[in-house]
Design a protein around this motif. Structure first.
Motif, PDB file in Angstrom:
ATOM      1  N   ARG A 164     -12.508   8.775  -0.243  1.00  0.00           N
ATOM      2  CA  ARG A 164     -11.142   8.343   0.021  1.00  0.00           C
ATOM      3  C   ARG A 164     -10.772   7.169  -0.884  1.00  0.00           C
ATOM      4  O   ARG A 164     -11.640   6.480  -1.416  1.00  0.00           O
ATOM      5  CB  ARG A 164     -10.979   7.938   1.487  1.00  0.00           C
ATOM      6  CG  ARG A 164     -11.237   9.079   2.480  1.00  0.00           C
ATOM      7  CD  ARG A 164     -10.835   8.641   3.887  1.00  0.00           C
ATOM      8  NE  ARG A 164     -11.569   7.461   4.297  1.00  0.00           N
ATOM      9  CZ  ARG A 164     -12.719   7.473   4.944  1.00  0.00           C
ATOM     10  NH1 ARG A 164     -13.296   8.630   5.221  1.00  0.00           N
ATOM     11  NH2 ARG A 164     -13.321   6.350   5.287  1.00  0.00           N
ATOM     12  N   SER A 165      -9.475   6.957  -1.034  1.00  0.00           N
ATOM     13  CA  SER A 165      -9.011   5.812  -1.819  1.00  0.00           C
ATOM     14  C   SER A 165      -7.737   5.257  -1.182  1.00  0.00           C
ATOM     15  O   SER A 165      -6.985   5.988  -0.527  1.00  0.00           O
ATOM     16  CB  SER A 165      -8.746   6.208  -3.270  1.00  0.00           C
ATOM     17  OG  SER A 165      -7.650   7.101  -3.353  1.00  0.00           O
ATOM     18  N   ARG A 166      -7.518   3.978  -1.406  1.00  0.00           N
ATOM     19  CA  ARG A 166      -6.300   3.307  -0.949  1.00  0.00           C
ATOM     20  C   ARG A 166      -5.627   2.703  -2.175  1.00  0.00           C
ATOM     21  O   ARG A 166      -6.274   2.001  -2.963  1.00  0.00           O
ATOM     22  CB  ARG A 166      -6.617   2.242   0.094  1.00  0.00           C
ATOM     23  CG  ARG A 166      -7.354   2.808   1.306  1.00  0.00           C
ATOM     24  CD  ARG A 166      -7.604   1.778   2.388  1.00  0.00           C
ATOM     25  NE  ARG A 166      -6.383   1.390   3.072  1.00  0.00           N
ATOM     26  CZ  ARG A 166      -6.356   0.764   4.256  1.00  0.00           C
ATOM     27  NH1 ARG A 166      -7.494   0.489   4.883  1.00  0.00           N
ATOM     28  NH2 ARG A 166      -5.209   0.424   4.812  1.00  0.00           N
ATOM     29  N   LYS A 202       0.530  -5.084   2.989  1.00  0.00           N
ATOM     30  CA  LYS A 202      -0.794  -5.378   3.528  1.00  0.00           C
ATOM     31  C   LYS A 202      -1.278  -6.704   2.955  1.00  0.00           C
ATOM     32  O   LYS A 202      -0.876  -7.114   1.864  1.00  0.00           O
ATOM     33  CB  LYS A 202      -1.792  -4.270   3.170  1.00  0.00           C
ATOM     34  CG  LYS A 202      -1.445  -2.898   3.712  1.00  0.00           C
ATOM     35  CD  LYS A 202      -1.566  -2.821   5.220  1.00  0.00           C
ATOM     36  CE  LYS A 202      -1.241  -1.413   5.732  1.00  0.00           C
ATOM     37  NZ  LYS A 202      -1.320  -1.345   7.212  1.00  0.00           N
ATOM     38  N   LYS A 234      -9.002  -3.155   8.961  1.00  0.00           N
ATOM     39  CA  LYS A 234     -10.144  -2.410   8.424  1.00  0.00           C
ATOM     40  C   LYS A 234     -10.959  -3.343   7.548  1.00  0.00           C
ATOM     41  O   LYS A 234     -10.425  -4.250   6.915  1.00  0.00           O
ATOM     42  CB  LYS A 234      -9.650  -1.220   7.589  1.00  0.00           C
ATOM     43  CG  LYS A 234     -10.736  -0.266   7.140  1.00  0.00           C
ATOM     44  CD  LYS A 234     -11.286   0.542   8.292  1.00  0.00           C
ATOM     45  CE  LYS A 234     -12.304   1.573   7.810  1.00  0.00           C
ATOM     46  NZ  LYS A 234     -12.877   2.353   8.933  1.00  0.00           N
ATOM     47  N   SER A 260      -6.374   0.938  -7.325  1.00  0.00           N
ATOM     48  CA  SER A 260      -6.938   1.667  -6.189  1.00  0.00           C
ATOM     49  C   SER A 260      -8.236   1.012  -5.761  1.00  0.00           C
ATOM     50  O   SER A 260      -8.959   0.434  -6.579  1.00  0.00           O
ATOM     51  CB  SER A 260      -7.205   3.133  -6.553  1.00  0.00           C
ATOM     52  OG  SER A 260      -6.016   3.820  -6.822  1.00  0.00           O
ATOM     53  N   LEU A 277       1.684   4.821   1.034  1.00  0.00           N
ATOM     54  CA  LEU A 277       1.351   5.654   2.193  1.00  0.00           C
ATOM     55  C   LEU A 277       1.305   7.112   1.769  1.00  0.00           C
ATOM     56  O   LEU A 277       2.238   7.627   1.154  1.00  0.00           O
ATOM     57  CB  LEU A 277       2.387   5.456   3.300  1.00  0.00           C
ATOM     58  CG  LEU A 277       2.583   4.015   3.781  1.00  0.00           C
ATOM     59  CD1 LEU A 277       3.619   3.966   4.890  1.00  0.00           C
ATOM     60  CD2 LEU A 277       1.266   3.422   4.276  1.00  0.00           C
ATOM     61  N   GLU A 278       0.227   7.768   2.112  1.00  0.00           N
ATOM     62  CA  GLU A 278       0.050   9.166   1.758  1.00  0.00           C
ATOM     63  C   GLU A 278       0.163  10.047   3.005  1.00  0.00           C
ATOM     64  O   GLU A 278      -0.279   9.674   4.083  1.00  0.00           O
ATOM     65  CB  GLU A 278      -1.324   9.390   1.105  1.00  0.00           C
ATOM     66  CG  GLU A 278      -1.570   8.543  -0.132  1.00  0.00           C
ATOM     67  CD  GLU A 278      -0.719   8.969  -1.314  1.00  0.00           C
ATOM     68  OE1 GLU A 278      -0.100  10.051  -1.250  1.00  0.00           O
ATOM     69  OE2 GLU A 278      -0.672   8.222  -2.313  1.00  0.00           O
ATOM     70  N   GLU A 300       0.832  -1.197   0.000  1.00  0.00           N
ATOM     71  CA  GLU A 300       0.000   0.000   0.000  1.00  0.00           C
ATOM     72  C   GLU A 300       0.866   1.246   0.000  1.00  0.00           C
ATOM     73  O   GLU A 300       1.829   1.357   0.764  1.00  0.00           O
ATOM     74  CB  GLU A 300      -0.924   0.031   1.215  1.00  0.00           C
ATOM     75  CG  GLU A 300      -1.831   1.257   1.210  1.00  0.00           C
ATOM     76  CD  GLU A 300      -2.827   1.268   2.344  1.00  0.00           C
ATOM     77  OE1 GLU A 300      -3.820   2.016   2.253  1.00  0.00           O
ATOM     78  OE2 GLU A 300      -2.623   0.525   3.327  1.00  0.00           O
TER      79      GLU A 300
END
Length: 535
Positions: free
Chosen positions: A389-391, A313, A340, A382, A301-302, A299
């Motif tokens: 929001r987005s991951r 992850k 999550k 994504s 990281l922002e 992932e």
């Protein structure tokens, strides 16, 4: 047309073995923060990746189990000691035997091997030339103590794969690295060895063998091609990390094709074991709570002050939820400890841009290259979640990217068919309403108190929509008879989740009518057909 996959590389450096058997090959092993890499052999079975290093072992005699060997060499009129050395303190490595000449003194002992480090205390910390001078002028009999250097730096270019001293002979000139001309022979150009002498019957017998040094279990393991904490990929190298924390170190291969072949082979083994784990878990789950897909990703990281830009992850598509874990779930209790969870109907999978070059499909961060070329950046996607929001996640192989795209579609479709409908609280002009997306009926808006239906439209009547990017959305429905467009405006606490749900139900509805719809929408899989050898 479709680019055909080039034939696999020849087995000069390794072998695949029979299906389900053992695959072997040579590689360079880098340890993080250490100096030069060392040569190792890899063995891949259906459950374990084993790293082997060469060593000399006593297979017969009183010295069984001893590390050091003291060998007496009798200098011969022709050929001298019959060996060459390289390395030395000036190169921060021991003086190492780099060549043994067939039939000469060193060979006749049966106790010296290419790769032996000279450990005699009087010469341990000397540079190469003083050691050579000392051995050349030590008299007719020279006693040296040696120990095999298991992690000989690769820059010494010592030959590999020889089972014993008979395979350590060299008929050509020695490597020009460090020791050119530094042979311990009175006439190194002589090709006529003296008559060999037979070792005593009770003398210890030594053999050079590949010995296991590390075994990495591949169940739930992960592969990393990226440098620690970054999104930049290593060229022609990767490491394998087990779920219990054991790691191989960085494995680098001699060619890009070998690297790609080993990357695919290890990845396929991990995938097979992951599938077996999924089947075991699914046996104890109800049909509506089955695992569709799971595996490791990285992932991005922002907004972090740390140097680390990516973090590993573990994702799982199980039942109605997308699970995000920091560590792989290995027990039933682990599933309730997810970092999550997201409802699959309320997230949207988005494939990051790929573009088509003349030689096939490539990732947007890659550049064209020859067969076996490895992208410099990973394949990314994504997951858009609630409230805009987005991951962002990435994987190392295009096949993995295609698998995640396909699995998200399957899991979402299954959840829509299982849930049949989703209802959200909304409002318009001060009135509290309920907005329902129903797989059979379409869209329904009702009064939240009286439950009276205010309006209802089929999926096919939705002709467009627009939103303010915050809470308000306009839905454009067409009446079948008059063809007039009717606009319905609603406000939602989490508009993004509602729009994702509408998208999921619409896609599932189309897929139920046209089963080929999912395949036609799979951009990553179409790309992978063209790009499969470049990943």
């Amino acid at each position: 047309g479709v680019r055909r996959k080039p034939p696999s590389s020849p087995g000069s450096r390794g072998s695949r073995g029979r299906p389900g058997g053992t695959r072997t090959g040579l590689a360079l092993l880098h340890h993080e923060g250490s100096g030069s890499p060392c040569d190792v052999r890899l063995q891949l079975t259906r459950e374990v990746l084993t790293i082997q290093k060469q060593d000399v072992v006593c297979v017969r005699g009183s010295s069984h189990g001893a590390r050091h060997r003291t060998v007496t060499l009798r200098r011969q009129p022709v050929g001298g000691l019959g060996l060459s050395v390289k390395g030395g303190a000036e190169h921060r490595v021991p003086v190492v035997i780099s060549k043994i000449f067939r039939g000469h003194a060193a060979d006749q002992t049966g106790m010296l091997f290419v790769g032996d480090a000279v450990l005699q205390v009087s010469i341990l910390n000397l540079s190469l030339r003083p050691v050579v001078h000392l051995l050349r002028n030590a008299g007719d009999e020279v006693a040296i103590t040696v120990d095999y250097l298991r992690e000989a730096p690769a820059f010494l270019k010592l030959p590999l794969g020889s089972p014993g001293p008979a395979g350590d002979h060299s008929s050509g000139a020695s490597s020009p690295l460090f020791d050119s001309g530094l042979h311990l022979n009175s006439n190194p150009s002589s090709t006529d060895p003296p008559s060999p002498s037979s070792p005593a019957a009770d003398a210890p017998q030594y053999e050079k063998r590949w010995l296991d040094t590390l075994s990495v279990p591949l169940s739930m393991a992960r592969i990393s091609r990226c440098k620690a904490g970054t999104g930049k990929c290593r060229s022609g190298a990767f490491q394998v990390l087990a779920v219990d924390g054991v790691r191989t170190g960085v494995l680098q291969f001699h060619t890009a094709r070998e690297s790609a072949d080993w990357l695919r082979a290890v990845s396929a083994t991990i995938s097979d074991l992951t599938l077996e784990s999924m089947k075991m878990v699914n046996e104890g789950c109800s049909p509506c709570d089955q695992i569709v897909h799971m595996g490791w990703v990285r992932e991005r990281l922002e907004g972090t002050s740390s140097r680390e830009t990516f973090r590993s992850k573990f994702l799982a598509l199980k039942g109605s939820l997308l699970y995000v874990f920091s560590t792989a779930p290995v027990s039933t209790l682990d599933w309730v400890r997810a970092e999550k969870t997201y409802n699959l109907c309320e997230v949207l999978f988005k494939l990051h841009k790929l573009w088509q070059a003349d030689d096939g499909w490539l990732h947007e961060d890659c550049h064209p290259g020859p067969p076996g070329f490895a992208p410099q950046r990973p394949f990314s996607f994504s997951v858009l979640v609630g409230h805009g929001r987005s991951r962002v996640f990435s994987v190392d192989l295009g096949s993995e990217l295609a698998a995640w795209e396909r699995s998200f579609q399957r899991a979402t479709f299954k959840e829509v068919r299982r849930s049949r409908s989703k209802t959200y609280t909304c409002s318009w002009q001060g009135e509290m309403l309920c907005f329902t997306v129903d797989f059979a009926l379409g869209f329904t808006c009702s009064d939240s108190k009286t439950k009276n239906v205010l309006w209802r439209f089929k999926f096919s009547q939705l002709k467009g929509s627009s939103d303010d990017g915050n809470a308000r959305v306009k839905l454009l429905f067409q009446h079948p008879d008059s063809k007039q467009i009717e606009v319905k405006e609603l406000e939602f606490p989490d508009l993004t989740a509602v729009l994702h749900c509408v998208h999921a139900f619409l896609a599932a509805k189309v897929a139920s009518v046209d089963p080929a719809f999912m395949d036609s929408q799979s951009f990553a899989r179409k790309s992978y057909v063209y790009h499969r050898y470049y990943i």
